[in-house]
Enzyme design. Sequence first.
Site, short mmCIF file in Angstrom:
data_model
loop_
_atom_site.label_atom_id
_atom_site.label_comp_id
_atom_site.label_asym_id
_atom_site.label_seq_id
_atom_site.Cartn_x
_atom_site.Cartn_y
_atom_site.Cartn_z
N GLY A 179 44.57 44.17 39.80
CA GLY A 179 45.18 43.27 38.84
C GLY A 179 44.44 41.97 38.67
O GLY A 179 44.59 41.30 37.65
N THR A 231 37.63 43.07 39.02
CA THR A 231 36.87 44.29 39.28
C THR A 231 35.82 44.01 40.33
O THR A 231 35.17 42.96 40.30
CB THR A 231 36.18 44.78 37.99
OG1 THR A 231 37.18 45.02 36.99
CG2 THR A 231 35.40 46.06 38.24
N VAL A 232 35.65 44.94 41.25
CA VAL A 232 34.62 44.82 42.27
C VAL A 232 33.48 45.77 41.91
O VAL A 232 33.68 46.98 41.79
CB VAL A 232 35.16 45.15 43.67
CG1 VAL A 232 34.06 45.01 44.70
CG2 VAL A 232 36.31 44.23 44.02
N LYS A 279 32.86 40.62 43.15
CA LYS A 279 34.16 40.64 42.50
C LYS A 279 34.13 39.72 41.30
O LYS A 279 33.82 38.53 41.43
CB LYS A 279 35.25 40.20 43.46
CG LYS A 279 36.64 40.28 42.83
CD LYS A 279 37.71 40.14 43.88
CE LYS A 279 39.08 40.44 43.26
NZ LYS A 279 40.14 40.49 44.28
N ASP A 320 47.46 38.14 53.49
CA ASP A 320 47.58 39.50 52.95
C ASP A 320 46.97 40.51 53.91
O ASP A 320 46.16 41.35 53.53
CB ASP A 320 46.91 39.59 51.58
CG ASP A 320 47.41 40.78 50.77
OD1 ASP A 320 48.52 41.28 51.07
OD2 ASP A 320 46.71 41.22 49.85
#
Length: 664
Positions: free
Chosen positions: A34, A37-38, A52, A146
């Site tokens: 979300g 993009t890597v 990223k 996280d």
Amino acid sequence: MSADDSGGRILSARPSDPSRVGPYRIIGRLGAGGMGTVHAGLDPAGVRVAIKVIHAAQAEDPEFRARFRREVQLSARVHGPCLIPLLAADPEAAAPWLATEYAPGPTLNQHLSERGPLTGGMLYAFAAGTAHALAAIHQAGVVHRDVKPQNVILTPAGPRVLDFGIAHAADGTSVTRTGVMTGTPGWISPEHYRTGTAGPAGDMFAWGALVAYAATGRLPFGTGAPDAVAYRVMSGDPDLDGVPAELLEITEKALAKDPDQRITAISAAEKCSLLLASQATQVIPIEGARLEPTMVSYLVAAEWDMPSLDDPTWQAPAGRRKGRTVAVLIGAAVLGGALIGGLLSQAESSGGNDRLAGSPASRSSPAADETSRTPDAVRSGGKSGAGAVKNSKRADSSEATLATWKESRPARTPAEHDTSGAMGTGAWLDPVEYPDQDHTITFHEPRSEVYIATSGQELSPVALQEVAQTACLGLRDVIKSYPEFPYNEYVVIDTADKDGPTIVWEDNFRTNTACSTSIQDRSTRSEGQDSWWQPTESGLEEAQIPSTDKDEIRVASQTANAIISEWQGNSRIVNDPNWLSLHNMSVGFAPDEAVMYVWANKPEWDQLQRDRWASVAAGEACQAVLTESRSRKEWRYSQYAVAIIGNKGDKYFLRWGSAGNCTV
């Protein structure tokens, strides 16, 4: 963003994907989420990186950019076992991006689904490595926020904690502006559910759940609707059946409902390291003993059993590895080794540190016989340990020369191969000013010397400082992981020097524990002027341009008045041919060379008068740069030059030197 997207393999690039991001060539995708993009990328030397790129929607949000920029800076503080350092980032780009090295391997989720729970030494290595990673994060004053199975990669070298910092940067607070709770159900702490609090204790709750999951293959608070999982987290007991008895107490302390009762990351790291040591050495751990991170890295490697993975898509022509990227392109911010998250797959590396002010130590001209030795200025130690102090292990006590450099060889051992990674990848210097900067690293084991040969553009004194300190910091990282590393000194050769390859720096990275490159901390020859650099007419011309820097103006005024006062004493005879004033003598600065220039417009003076005045001027100038260098780390000038302007505007340099020469 989850690494499950690619399974550790490169996916095909899409038509909308960029062909390049910063200095990196994009060869495919590693995943998407979300936030961004890597991409899989290669630096100009063919080194693998993960980049990223943030989605446009987030990039258009000024608050997101501010948080992203702050998190990039915070992440630069963090380095330690089982973490991934930042290589480069550009928060100000139209599409903000960041890059780290790439390390292959499955996520914990993937491994558990394919091969089942971790056991024995692998489990202890996982617990110790991830705890040490969180300890390093917390010691830097940062919170992961996280911790979850998708954010731990099981690389062939050990576990690596990912996605650090970006969750913080993206979310800012634990609750979004719409009031929706962020985070992954089952990996959110009780206090986070209740009050939105997300601190180090919350990371440790998630770590306890992570260890239980790795040991059993079951989610400790089960599955189901998010509300049901949240209820069990806040009120129920975790499922710890199958967690080894040795780890059970530590895991239970991490999963305490009350954050004040939880074990800290440092304590968990110490306890798990002792368990790992007992597993690796078959000895009973000593209560209260401490294991250094270096030893932990060895123990993790000893007990870790993860096959190497490769993807032929990565194959690229071999090239030279580039130096530590210190450019997070956000103005003048300088980043050393650090950790950044949000990247799917990373590689083992080690960190860096802030730059210090100073100047180079020596130059040995290639025009001379290659067996000639570098000046004594580079050999003696300084007050903070900086300077090249020979180690008794050396088989040959002579100084490094271009001939000994040519005798050195490429890396062979694991430690030698890791040296390049420890110094980092990407350009060491400003990529705009030094677009072609590159370097090669070779080793001369009999002499205990590491050679760093730079190429591209000739190094300025300030750039040389940065290269020298980057090399020192990297080598000191190596000896943390490889205490028996058989090297003590590093030698920098500038192959782009106008006179040909030149030895420009030599130092002992073991004794220079602070990796200081400040010239006042390095002893040079006690008398005579420096032989390793020379003032230039272009530098003197630059110094004649009026400065707007208040510190430069202050120092120039003080120095000029001190020289005039010392030269003239109590004389008030204005028509004295030796008379000096601010009309015929000046002090200025050449920022490009980092040199303070003193000059007098006295063409009528004979050589005796010139020498007498130069001695006075050099003494005051030396004390001025020494005083400023000692008092303020950001002061960049530690060299000075004294000149006379002749009848036809000719410039004659009479004295020059560095703060290290001053008679204190």
